[in-house]
Design a protein around this motif. Structure first.
Motif, mmCIF file in Angstrom:
data_model
loop_
_atom_site.group_PDB
_atom_site.id
_atom_site.type_symbol
_atom_site.label_atom_id
_atom_site.label_comp_id
_atom_site.label_asym_id
_atom_site.label_seq_id
_atom_site.Cartn_x
_atom_site.Cartn_y
_atom_site.Cartn_z
ATOM 1 N N ASP A 49 0.819 -1.216 0.000
ATOM 2 C CA ASP A 49 0.000 0.000 0.000
ATOM 3 C C ASP A 49 0.857 1.272 0.000
ATOM 4 O O ASP A 49 0.567 2.227 0.703
ATOM 5 N N ASN A 50 1.914 1.248 -0.800
ATOM 6 C CA ASN A 50 2.799 2.400 -0.985
ATOM 7 C C ASN A 50 3.498 2.839 0.296
ATOM 8 O O ASN A 50 3.745 4.020 0.505
ATOM 9 N N GLY A 51 3.787 1.892 1.187
ATOM 10 C CA GLY A 51 4.584 2.188 2.366
ATOM 11 C C GLY A 51 3.816 2.528 3.625
ATOM 12 O O GLY A 51 4.420 2.845 4.644
ATOM 13 N N THR A 52 2.498 2.438 3.589
ATOM 14 C CA THR A 52 1.720 2.700 4.805
ATOM 15 C C THR A 52 1.853 1.553 5.796
ATOM 16 O O THR A 52 2.046 1.771 6.991
ATOM 17 N N THR A 53 1.761 0.322 5.312
ATOM 18 C CA THR A 53 1.847 -0.874 6.141
ATOM 19 C C THR A 53 2.987 -1.749 5.631
ATOM 20 O O THR A 53 3.100 -1.969 4.421
ATOM 21 N N TRP A 54 3.822 -2.236 6.551
ATOM 22 C CA TRP A 54 4.956 -3.092 6.184
ATOM 23 C C TRP A 54 4.811 -4.455 6.831
ATOM 24 O O TRP A 54 4.395 -4.558 7.991
ATOM 25 N N PHE A 55 5.176 -5.506 6.069
ATOM 26 C CA PHE A 55 5.125 -6.886 6.541
ATOM 27 C C PHE A 55 6.519 -7.495 6.444
ATOM 28 O O PHE A 55 7.193 -7.326 5.426
ATOM 29 N N VAL A 56 6.928 -8.231 7.468
ATOM 30 C CA VAL A 56 8.207 -8.924 7.423
ATOM 31 C C VAL A 56 8.082 -10.083 6.447
ATOM 32 O O VAL A 56 7.118 -10.861 6.511
ATOM 33 N N CYS A 57 9.028 -10.210 5.529
ATOM 34 C CA CYS A 57 9.029 -11.309 4.578
ATOM 35 C C CYS A 57 9.318 -12.620 5.303
ATOM 36 O O CYS A 57 10.065 -12.650 6.278
ATOM 37 N N SER A 58 8.749 -13.685 4.804
ATOM 38 C CA SER A 58 8.980 -14.996 5.419
ATOM 39 C C SER A 58 10.092 -15.732 4.700
ATOM 40 O O SER A 58 10.435 -15.431 3.554
ATOM 41 N N SER A 59 10.655 -16.703 5.392
ATOM 42 C CA SER A 59 11.760 -17.473 4.819
ATOM 43 C C SER A 59 11.320 -18.848 4.343
ATOM 44 O O SER A 59 12.115 -19.585 3.777
ATOM 45 N N ASP A 60 10.049 -19.211 4.599
ATOM 46 C CA ASP A 60 9.572 -20.527 4.190
ATOM 47 C C ASP A 60 8.057 -20.488 3.996
ATOM 48 O O ASP A 60 7.411 -19.487 4.279
ATOM 49 N N GLY A 61 7.508 -21.583 3.534
ATOM 50 C CA GLY A 61 6.077 -21.671 3.279
ATOM 51 C C GLY A 61 5.225 -21.620 4.531
ATOM 52 O O GLY A 61 4.031 -21.364 4.467
ATOM 53 N N ALA A 62 5.825 -21.839 5.695
ATOM 54 C CA ALA A 62 5.086 -21.801 6.957
ATOM 55 C C ALA A 62 4.955 -20.389 7.502
ATOM 56 O O ALA A 62 4.293 -20.162 8.508
ATOM 57 N N GLY A 63 5.609 -19.421 6.857
ATOM 58 C CA GLY A 63 5.508 -18.036 7.294
ATOM 59 C C GLY A 63 6.514 -17.622 8.355
ATOM 60 O O GLY A 63 6.365 -16.575 8.970
ATOM 61 N N THR A 64 7.551 -18.425 8.558
ATOM 62 C CA THR A 64 8.585 -18.066 9.522
ATOM 63 C C THR A 64 9.282 -16.797 9.066
ATOM 64 O O THR A 64 9.750 -16.714 7.933
ATOM 65 N N ALA A 65 9.323 -15.802 9.939
ATOM 66 C CA ALA A 65 9.937 -14.519 9.581
ATOM 67 C C ALA A 65 11.413 -14.709 9.278
ATOM 68 O O ALA A 65 12.124 -15.404 9.999
ATOM 69 N N ALA A 66 11.859 -14.081 8.205
ATOM 70 C CA ALA A 66 13.275 -14.125 7.834
ATOM 71 C C ALA A 66 13.985 -12.987 8.553
ATOM 72 O O ALA A 66 13.722 -11.822 8.288
ATOM 73 N N SER A 67 14.850 -13.328 9.495
ATOM 74 C CA SER A 67 15.644 -12.305 10.178
ATOM 75 C C SER A 67 17.105 -12.711 10.107
ATOM 76 O O SER A 67 17.429 -13.904 10.099
ATOM 77 N N TYR A 68 17.984 -11.735 10.042
ATOM 78 C CA TYR A 68 19.402 -11.975 9.834
ATOM 79 C C TYR A 68 20.209 -11.283 10.922
ATOM 80 O O TYR A 68 19.958 -10.123 11.246
#
Length: 103
Positions: A49-68
């Protein structure tokens, strides 16, 4: 939007937004990398939505958040027009992380 977004993390905060270009294709691939010596947690986020709402991308099909917590380089694929991406340093202790998002 710029063809690449670059910068550094020396505290918590977000990178500028990046919009991958599909250029008439069904999907687009782009690169995300962070290098350096740092103690921090960085996530890849996207917005529909052009930067109004942000979602953390997942690293797998189960929706586990990708964090580094260490330097990384990944290729991301997007198939929806006008989706924005950014990096978010959600926790920071020390050092500097240098980032680049490019296509």
């Amino acid at each position: 939007m710029p063809a690449s977004v670059t910068g550094t993390f020396g505290a918590t905060g977000q990178s500028g937004p990046f919009a991958p270009s599909l250029r008439g294709r069904d999907s687009a691939q782009f690169n995300v990398s962070v290098s350096g010596t740092f103690v921090a947690t960085i996530v890849i986020e996207r917005s529909f939505d052009n930067g109004t709402t942000w979602f953390v991308c997942s690293s797998d099909g189960a929706g586990t958040a990708a964090s580094y917590t260490a330097p990384f380089s990944v290729v991301v694929e997007e198939n929806e027009q006008k989706t924005l991406y950014r990096l978010n340093c959600t926790a920071y202790t020390s050092g500097t992380g240098t980032y680049r998002i490019s296509q």
